[in-house]
Design a protein around this motif. Sequence first.
Motif, short mmCIF file in Angstrom:
data_model
loop_
_atom_site.label_atom_id
_atom_site.label_comp_id
_atom_site.label_asym_id
_atom_site.label_seq_id
_atom_site.Cartn_x
_atom_site.Cartn_y
_atom_site.Cartn_z
N PRO A 32 30.13 45.77 43.48
CA PRO A 32 30.33 47.03 44.20
C PRO A 32 31.82 47.23 44.46
O PRO A 32 32.56 46.25 44.59
CB PRO A 32 29.57 46.82 45.51
N LYS A 33 32.27 48.46 44.49
CA LYS A 33 33.71 48.71 44.69
C LYS A 33 34.02 48.99 46.15
O LYS A 33 33.18 49.41 46.93
CB LYS A 33 34.13 49.90 43.84
N TRP A 34 35.27 48.77 46.46
CA TRP A 34 35.79 49.19 47.78
C TRP A 34 37.20 49.74 47.56
O TRP A 34 38.03 49.06 46.96
CB TRP A 34 35.82 48.02 48.76
N TYR A 35 37.44 50.95 48.01
CA TYR A 35 38.75 51.58 47.81
C TYR A 35 39.41 51.77 49.18
O TYR A 35 38.95 52.56 49.99
CB TYR A 35 38.56 52.93 47.09
N SER A 36 40.47 51.01 49.42
CA SER A 36 41.25 51.11 50.67
C SER A 36 42.54 51.84 50.38
O SER A 36 43.17 51.59 49.35
CB SER A 36 41.71 49.72 51.14
N ARG A 66 36.87 42.59 52.79
CA ARG A 66 35.93 43.12 51.80
C ARG A 66 35.88 42.27 50.53
O ARG A 66 34.83 42.05 49.97
CB ARG A 66 36.32 44.56 51.42
N ARG A 67 37.03 41.78 50.09
CA ARG A 67 37.03 40.90 48.91
C ARG A 67 36.17 39.68 49.18
O ARG A 67 35.37 39.28 48.35
CB ARG A 67 38.45 40.44 48.57
N MET A 68 36.33 39.12 50.38
CA MET A 68 35.55 37.92 50.73
C MET A 68 34.07 38.26 50.88
O MET A 68 33.22 37.39 50.79
CB MET A 68 36.13 37.28 52.01
N GLU A 69 33.79 39.54 51.08
CA GLU A 69 32.39 39.96 51.18
C GLU A 69 31.80 40.33 49.81
O GLU A 69 30.67 40.80 49.73
CB GLU A 69 32.27 41.17 52.12
N GLY A 70 32.60 40.16 48.77
CA GLY A 70 32.06 40.33 47.43
C GLY A 70 32.37 41.66 46.75
O GLY A 70 31.83 41.96 45.70
N TYR A 71 33.25 42.44 47.34
CA TYR A 71 33.60 43.72 46.72
C TYR A 71 34.74 43.57 45.73
O TYR A 71 35.59 42.69 45.88
CB TYR A 71 34.04 44.74 47.79
N ASN A 72 34.74 44.47 44.75
CA ASN A 72 35.88 44.64 43.85
C ASN A 72 36.79 45.65 44.55
O ASN A 72 36.49 46.84 44.61
CB ASN A 72 35.36 45.19 42.51
N SER A 719 41.60 29.57 45.69
CA SER A 719 42.25 30.36 46.72
C SER A 719 41.25 30.72 47.81
O SER A 719 40.08 31.04 47.53
CB SER A 719 42.80 31.66 46.10
N ILE A 720 41.70 30.70 49.04
CA ILE A 720 40.82 31.05 50.17
C ILE A 720 40.34 32.49 50.05
O ILE A 720 39.26 32.85 50.51
CB ILE A 720 41.54 30.80 51.52
N HIS A 721 41.14 33.30 49.36
CA HIS A 721 40.80 34.72 49.28
C HIS A 721 39.67 35.00 48.29
O HIS A 721 39.20 36.12 48.19
CB HIS A 721 42.06 35.53 48.98
N LEU A 722 39.24 33.93 47.59
CA LEU A 722 38.08 34.06 46.70
C LEU A 722 36.82 33.53 47.37
O LEU A 722 35.73 33.56 46.80
CB LEU A 722 38.32 33.30 45.39
N TRP A 725 33.18 35.40 53.07
CA TRP A 725 33.38 35.61 54.51
C TRP A 725 32.27 34.88 55.26
O TRP A 725 31.10 35.03 54.93
CB TRP A 725 33.32 37.12 54.81
N PRO A 726 32.62 34.06 56.26
CA PRO A 726 31.58 33.26 56.93
C PRO A 726 30.64 34.13 57.77
O PRO A 726 31.05 35.14 58.33
CB PRO A 726 32.38 32.30 57.81
N LYS A 727 29.40 33.72 57.82
CA LYS A 727 28.41 34.43 58.64
C LYS A 727 28.22 33.61 59.91
O LYS A 727 28.23 32.39 59.86
CB LYS A 727 27.09 34.51 57.90
#
Length: 797
Positions: A32-36, A66-72, A719-722, A725-727
């Motif tokens: 799924p995409k996310w555009y910021s 959002r990246r950590m939540e699985g978005y492109n 990388s931590i950025h990959l 996001w913890p629940k």
Amino acid sequence: MSKYDHQKIEKKWQKRWEKEKSFIAEFPSEKPKWYSLIEFPYPSGDGLHVGHIRSNTAIDIISRKRRMEGYNVLYPIGWDAFGLPTENYAIKTGLAPQVVTKKNTDIFRRQLKSLGFSFDWDREINTTDPEYYKWTQWMFLKFFEKGLAYKAKVAINWCPKDKIGLANEEAAGGVCDRCGGPVEKRMKEQWMIKITAYADKLLEGLKDVDYIPQAKIQQDNWIGRSEGAEIEFPIVIASEAKQSHFKIASSLSAPRNDLINVFTTRPDTILGATYVVLSPEHKLIGELENRIENLADVKNYIAAAAKKSDIERTEEGKQKTGVELKGITAINPATKEEIPVWVADYVLTGYGTGAIMAVPQHDQRDREFAEKFKLPIVDKPLVSWEEALKVTDGKKTVKYKLRDWVFSRQRYWGEPIPLIHCEQCNWVAVPEKDLPVKLPKVAKYQPTDTGESPLAAMTKWVNVKCPRCGGPAKRETDTMPNWAGSSWYFLAYIIRGESANYQLPITNYFDAFKYFTPVDWYNGGMEHTVLHLLYSRFWNRFLYDLGLVPVAEPYKKRTSHGLILGEDGVKMSKSRGNVINPDGLVKEFGADSLRLYEMFMGPFDQAIAWDPRGILGTSRFLERVWQIGTTKTTSLHSQVFKDDVGLERLLHQTIKKVSEDIETMSFNTAISAMMIFVNECVAKQTISQSVWQKFVLILAPFAPHIAEELWEVLGNKNSIHLESWPKFDPNKIVEDSFELIIQVNGKMRGKANVPIGTPQDEAEKLALEQSSVKKWIEQKTFKKVIFVKDRLINFIV
Ligand code: ANZ
Ligand code: ZN
């Protein structure tokens, strides 16, 4: 204990992210995409402002989460680089604006990179790149083709200092939004874009978007839709009154000089209309000139009004001024009474019909005016709209405050308007194959007092063959306003990802638009609500109507940051010497400390003064995080120690708080929650890795460099950025003890902290051990004990 070396570690990760292209948005993608989006900066000579960092960090945090939540995630950046300061600098120094822009964008790029924002640098755009403005010109030609771009002689707001015509939106309050000086009115031929044709669509579209309320309200007011009626008041000319009385209009088509057409939102008040007012610019005044007995007074009045801004003219509570047109009267069509006609500057030329029926009985402005000039104020009943419209051949209409967009600038540093004027063919579009019309090199950038752009002096560039008939023709020398390039830049980022030189045609990119648009979250300044935000919504809506883009509204969500003020509590400015240079702070304290400070300084949407000690606090916090992460965590220990149950609970509470606060932009409270957690950690001897690494994960969007390093310290390769996001675990958040209330005969005599689920016998025992309770029951016999589980115990004695 090693001190945290921010200089070394921040550089290390910035290099790594760049090399590994960690923040590139992909297309196509299964995800799924996310555009910021943040408003792309104007690369001024002053470099990056701490205000940019506030907005950029906020959206960076959201993007990283959002990246950590699985978005492109697409989080792009570029330069809105046309504009006056660069041109003024060119005038002063003789350096070409192209050269100045290159220098400034190099500085901005370096500064932004030093802050570790997760921008997709592969999509960097620049509105002054000819390949970019080829598109801006192409889109302008679409407006032209559809009849939405037209040339007209209009009264423009003229800034005598900047020598530039301004749109109403740029001259709000009667002052130039560039130099702050007063603006004048000037009549000038200008290219206009018919944004008014989109007034209703722009209003409608507001219903479907999630904008902060002030942004919606401001746009709504700016568009200013009013339902009302136009009603005609016949004119009586004293010098002719004996021969012809007055004529009721037989045809509504042509404007007639024996009628005054007024716009009213209250036709029902017509019986109370005791005079008529024309705006000073109303053309009837010219047409009736030789019938006006006090013409000299009237002309003086009009000349004085021309010097005032609309705001000055309509300011509430301001003394009303005006002059009666002697020798001219009007007939109130409902009462058939003859009433005076005045000219007054509280009636504006650009709105309605530029003429009003004045009803001092009901309208405050009319009342003030009537009181001042001793005009009749009567007490009349209201009539129905139907009745009011019948007497009068009146007709219902809708009026808007919104004006068409003045699209011409007589300056050098803007996109040339791609049109050619031919005596035979009139205005002809530059053929698509000849786009872009590039800015030619000129010898001097000085605008002229006659108001022509410096391009007008470039005869070789100006004189061309007509693309239609081949005859001699001339290029348009006006350029576009600097709002042009930013009206579609959110699409440009998508195009740029597919084609480095933004190849036409636009249809190539429809699928990519479909995937990435609308922008999911757009943060920017409140000062752009009725400028950039409105223009770009309009521009996108136009492309949408042509079937070129897939969504009607470009921005799903819009938020706004508060300004960062100087230490002295006023706006930062060079002249006040209260500007903060981020470079020094990054060097001394690090990007992470600066990012954290700007997020911690106060509620995100509120203006706040810079506090030089603030960054000391956040850098100390990070130092503490570093010490814990490098000395206290157990190695490769996945089990939570028994001692750590309390800390684990706090961890889950912190994850919950930070996760929720990011979504509401409550960054300051998210950071305080993390500070509380870290203080707990300071008090511990050791902290199990499974607890600590979750904390590092939630810290990562805020302080990405130190988090990345600590992640490595924990033994991770990726990388931590990959990471995900913890629940938080809802069961682990629940407290395991509570305050038991102890009563004697229904009165509270004490409290005890006991584990949840404590049974009655244990609760009794604990309660009776309390000294505060003891004295109330000593040597008494219990009649009864009332026990409410997990709440209270009551001894009846
Ligand atoms: C009579 C009347 C009676 C009015 C009353 C109002 C109240 P909005 O709501 O902003 O659209 N008006 C019309 N054209 C104007 C102009 N060019 N400059 C200044 N004022 C103008 O306001 C519409 C009302 O503002 C109109 O309705 C007119 O005054 C005035 F109890 O007509 B009204
Ligand atoms: Zn021609």
